[in-house]
Design an enzyme around this catalytic site. Structure first.
Site, PDB file in Angstrom:
ATOM      1  N   HIS A 299      45.391  23.691  46.064  1.00  0.00           N
ATOM      2  CA  HIS A 299      45.553  23.721  44.605  1.00  0.00           C
ATOM      3  C   HIS A 299      45.470  22.296  44.088  1.00  0.00           C
ATOM      4  CE1 HIS A 299      47.246  24.565  40.637  1.00  0.00           C
ATOM      5  NE2 HIS A 299      46.936  25.820  40.890  1.00  0.00           N
ATOM      6  N   ASP A 356      46.180  33.154  44.338  1.00  0.00           N
ATOM      7  CA  ASP A 356      45.137  34.135  44.686  1.00  0.00           C
ATOM      8  C   ASP A 356      45.234  34.655  46.111  1.00  0.00           C
ATOM      9  OD1 ASP A 356      43.104  32.082  42.657  1.00  0.00           O
ATOM     10  OD2 ASP A 356      43.753  34.134  42.188  1.00  0.00           O
TER      11      ASP A 356
HETATM   12  C1  SDX Z   1      43.383  28.911  40.740  1.00  0.00           C
HETATM   13  O1  SDX Z   1      44.277  24.747  38.280  1.00  0.00           O
HETATM   14  C2  SDX Z   1      45.002  25.846  38.246  1.00  0.00           C
HETATM   15  O2  SDX Z   1      46.101  25.912  37.773  1.00  0.00           O
HETATM   16  C3  SDX Z   1      44.266  27.077  38.804  1.00  0.00           C
HETATM   17  C4  SDX Z   1      45.085  28.329  38.972  1.00  0.00           C
HETATM   18  C5  SDX Z   1      45.514  28.902  37.640  1.00  0.00           C
HETATM   19  O3  SDX Z   1      46.517  29.642  37.622  1.00  0.00           O
HETATM   20  O4  SDX Z   1      44.777  28.710  36.642  1.00  0.00           O
HETATM   21  O5  SDX Z   1      46.228  28.054  39.756  1.00  0.00           O
HETATM   22  C6  SDX Z   1      44.268  29.418  39.653  1.00  0.00           C
HETATM   23  O6  SDX Z   1      42.251  28.593  40.481  1.00  0.00           O
HETATM   24  C7  SDX Z   1      43.956  28.739  42.119  1.00  0.00           C
HETATM   25  C8  SDX Z   1      42.927  28.100  43.123  1.00  0.00           C
HETATM   26  C9  SDX Z   1      42.028  29.230  43.649  1.00  0.00           C
HETATM   27  N1  SDX Z   1      40.941  28.659  44.455  1.00  0.00           N
HETATM   28  C10 SDX Z   1      40.887  28.808  45.797  1.00  0.00           C
HETATM   29  O7  SDX Z   1      41.760  29.363  46.454  1.00  0.00           O
HETATM   30  C11 SDX Z   1      39.617  28.236  46.429  1.00  0.00           C
HETATM   31  C12 SDX Z   1      39.966  27.438  47.684  1.00  0.00           C
HETATM   32  N2  SDX Z   1      40.678  26.206  47.277  1.00  0.00           N
HETATM   33  C13 SDX Z   1      39.892  25.047  47.045  1.00  0.00           C
HETATM   34  O8  SDX Z   1      38.542  25.108  46.887  1.00  0.00           O
HETATM   35  C14 SDX Z   1      40.650  23.867  46.443  1.00  0.00           C
HETATM   36  O9  SDX Z   1      41.860  23.778  47.079  1.00  0.00           O
HETATM   37  C15 SDX Z   1      40.844  23.856  44.950  1.00  0.00           C
HETATM   38  C16 SDX Z   1      39.568  24.072  44.216  1.00  0.00           C
HETATM   39  C17 SDX Z   1      41.829  24.904  44.539  1.00  0.00           C
HETATM   40  C18 SDX Z   1      41.431  22.493  44.556  1.00  0.00           C
HETATM   41  O10 SDX Z   1      40.447  21.569  44.778  1.00  0.00           O
HETATM   42  P1  SDX Z   1      40.714  19.991  44.583  1.00  0.00           P
HETATM   43  O11 SDX Z   1      42.024  19.746  43.933  1.00  0.00           O
HETATM   44  O12 SDX Z   1      39.492  19.424  43.953  1.00  0.00           O
HETATM   45  O13 SDX Z   1      40.886  19.489  46.048  1.00  0.00           O
HETATM   46  P2  SDX Z   1      39.701  19.023  46.958  1.00  0.00           P
HETATM   47  O14 SDX Z   1      38.594  20.025  46.930  1.00  0.00           O
HETATM   48  O15 SDX Z   1      39.390  17.614  46.624  1.00  0.00           O
HETATM   49  O16 SDX Z   1      40.405  19.115  48.406  1.00  0.00           O
HETATM   50  C19 SDX Z   1      41.183  18.034  48.914  1.00  0.00           C
HETATM   51  C20 SDX Z   1      41.006  18.112  50.442  1.00  0.00           C
HETATM   52  C21 SDX Z   1      39.531  18.064  50.859  1.00  0.00           C
HETATM   53  O17 SDX Z   1      39.484  17.573  52.180  1.00  0.00           O
HETATM   54  P3  SDX Z   1      39.202  15.945  52.403  1.00  0.00           P
HETATM   55  O18 SDX Z   1      37.924  15.648  51.652  1.00  0.00           O
HETATM   56  O19 SDX Z   1      40.411  15.246  51.828  1.00  0.00           O
HETATM   57  O20 SDX Z   1      39.065  15.804  53.904  1.00  0.00           O
HETATM   58  O21 SDX Z   1      41.498  19.386  50.906  1.00  0.00           O
HETATM   59  C22 SDX Z   1      40.425  20.141  51.454  1.00  0.00           C
HETATM   60  C23 SDX Z   1      39.156  19.522  50.928  1.00  0.00           C
HETATM   61  O22 SDX Z   1      38.067  19.760  51.820  1.00  0.00           O
HETATM   62  N3  SDX Z   1      40.597  21.516  50.993  1.00  0.00           N
HETATM   63  C24 SDX Z   1      40.391  22.603  51.728  1.00  0.00           C
HETATM   64  C25 SDX Z   1      40.739  23.681  50.910  1.00  0.00           C
HETATM   65  N4  SDX Z   1      41.138  23.232  49.698  1.00  0.00           N
HETATM   66  C26 SDX Z   1      41.046  21.880  49.764  1.00  0.00           C
HETATM   67  N5  SDX Z   1      39.952  22.749  53.000  1.00  0.00           N
HETATM   68  C27 SDX Z   1      39.851  24.039  53.440  1.00  0.00           C
HETATM   69  N6  SDX Z   1      40.177  25.130  52.712  1.00  0.00           N
HETATM   70  C28 SDX Z   1      40.614  24.987  51.444  1.00  0.00           C
HETATM   71  N7  SDX Z   1      40.936  26.058  50.703  1.00  0.00           N
END
Ligand code: SDX
Length: 420
Positions: A299, A356
């Site tokens: 998140h 989710d």
């Molecule tokens: C919602 O914003 C809100 O409030 C949203 C929400 C709401 O109520 O409106 O809460 C609802 O959208 C919840 C999120 C649902 N999405 C998912 O579950 C999709 C999977 N999660 C990700 O894609 C990710 O965690 C996000 C999109 C939710 C957040 O992305 P960020 O903040 O841009 O973080 P990032 O992509 O920069 O990740 C940071 C690190 C990275 O690794 P490094 O580059 O540091 O090595 O964490 C890793 C990412 O690769 N990472 C994951 C991951 N999520 C982040 N690695 C594997 N699996 C994951 N799910």
């Protein structure tokens, strides 16, 4: 005592005011940054950028806190109805009984079949994803009603989304629609429109209606998330509320945002089909080259448990037990969560289950089709979107127009095509 931020640039010193919010969140006011320094800030994804001041929702990602107008999500999910929370978001105060009764009656007044909209819905191909159809129909509501009737349009939207969702489902299974039943509460009416056979004296299971009520509350608002920021940005151009909500629906549709609830179930099903071994999927999630993410994990703000995920996880167990539903993917989800939370990759990145991760398991137990999970998220988030849009308009926020740093070609003369 307020302090200024000191910025030293190109041999000059600049001071910018700071301010502190109700919950001690601190901000540097850079409204005059470019005029004074010639510099802009650079912050892809707005990870460190506050777009506005808001009195609607507060969340603390480190502590796993979520409150609406000061009330904790735990208390609201446990003690309120969804329309009660919608009233809170729209008015900033919990309603008295008479205010809630009046609000429910007003929503029911607009819980009617709009025949013109129904005709348009019926020509949208069933191959269209429910979220695309919902966005299109909400956009078309602008032509149906006077966009200046704000309070009526708020009620029309809150009343319409469950109706539009049920129409889409009935079309997908080739059944005639079931008209809204104004004798039922908001959630029960939706369930009846979804699952009653035409003419059937359908009885809504109170366990199902109560679970849906809780799920809608848990999705009601979440400060400046992607879809809410989209609603605000569209609304800041003074496009109508219908257009703003239509855009918010499409932003929510994305699998990184609300679309994750559908993607989680598809991922869990894939793990089940692959024999239930979560280790392979954990490894893929850690392998950047795999393009695979653990959907429902991570998140932007929560670097601790998403409080909503905690509530939903507990509710999933209770609802499935109460309904006598045994869903193997619940066990897979629990094993996946345990495996991820003991893995250094996830621990180091503070990746926890988000709203989710477990919601789809309950939706499935309520017989909601997987491709409609995100529509349920939209029905829940609607009062949040509307309240944020209202706040933006009341505060007369300026049209949203971020800056950029250009990194393309420097000026060059046009070359005739014959010479290229
Ligand atoms: C919602 O914003 C809100 O409030 C949203 C929400 C709401 O109520 O409106 O809460 C609802 O959208 C919840 C999120 C649902 N999405 C998912 O579950 C999709 C999977 N999660 C990700 O894609 C990710 O965690 C996000 C999109 C939710 C957040 O992305 P960020 O903040 O841009 O973080 P990032 O992509 O920069 O990740 C940071 C690190 C990275 O690794 P490094 O580059 O540091 O090595 O964490 C890793 C990412 O690769 N990472 C994951 C991951 N999520 C982040 N690695 C594997 N699996 C994951 N799910």
């Amino acid at each position: 005592m307020s302090q200024n931020a000191i910025v030293n640039l190109d041999g000059q010193t600049f001071e910018f005011p700071t301010f502190v919010g109700t919950e001690n969140e601190k901000a540097i006011d850079i409204a005059k940054l470019r005029d004074l320094t010639g510099y802009i800030t650079y912050d892809p994804g707005f990870k460190n950028t506050g777009a506005t001041k808001s009195a609607i929702t507060f969340l603390d990602g480190e502590e796993g806190i979520l409150r609406h107008c000061g009330y904790s999500i735990e208390e609201l999910a446990d003690k309120a109805s969804f329309l009660e929370v919608a009233y809170l978001l729209l008015n900033g105060e919990l309603p008295t009984q008479s205010q809630l009764d009046a609000f429910e009656t007003a929503v029911k007044k607009y819980t009617v079949t709009n025949e013109a909209l129904l005709k348009m819905e019926q020509v949208i191909p069933t191959s269209t994803h429910p979220m695309s159809e919902l966005s299109a129909l909400v956009g078309l509501m602008e032509g149906q009603y006077n966009p200046d009737e704000t309070s009526e349009n708020i009620l029309r939207l809150i009343a319409a989304l469950p109706i539009l969702a049920a129409w889409n489902y009935k079309k997908s299974i080739g059944e005639a629609i079931v008209a809204p039943d104004q004798s039922l509460d908001y959630c029960s009416n939706f369930l009846k429109m979804m699952f009653a056979k035409p003419g059937e004296d359908y009885k809504v299971d109170p366990i199902v209606s109560k679970a849906l009520n809780k799920l809608l509350i848990l999705h009601a608002d979440h400060e400046q998330n992607c879809s809410t920021s989209t609603v605000r940005l569209i609304g800041s151009s003074h496009a109508s509320l219908f257009s703003s909500i239509s855009g918010g629906i499409l932003a929510l549709f994305g699998p990184l945002h609300g679309g994750a609830n559908q993607a989680v179930i598809e991922m869990l099903e894939e793990i089940k089909q692959a024999g239930g071994d979560t280790t392979k999927f954990i490894a893929m999630a850690k392998d950047k080259t795999s393009g695979f993410r653990l959907m429902g994990f991570g998140h932007r703000v929560y670097k601790n448990f998403d409080p909503r995920a905690r509530i939903i996880k507990k509710a999933a167990d209770n609802v499935l037990t109460a309904l006598g539903v045994k869903d193997p993917v619940l066990t897979i989800a629990q094993e996946l969560e345990a495996a991820a939370l003991s893995d250094e990759y996830f621990v180091a990145r503070k990746l926890y289950p988000n709203v989710d991760f477990y919601s789809g398991i309950i939706y499935r137990a309520l017989d909601i089709p997987t491709n409609m999970f995100t529509i349920l998220f939209a029905i829940g988030r609607l009062p949040g979107w509307i309240s944020q849009h209202m706040e933006m308009m009341t505060n007369k926020d300026p049209i949203g127009r971020p800056r950029q740093i250009y990194v393309g070609s420097p000026e060059r003369a046009f070359v005739d095509i014959a010479k290229r």
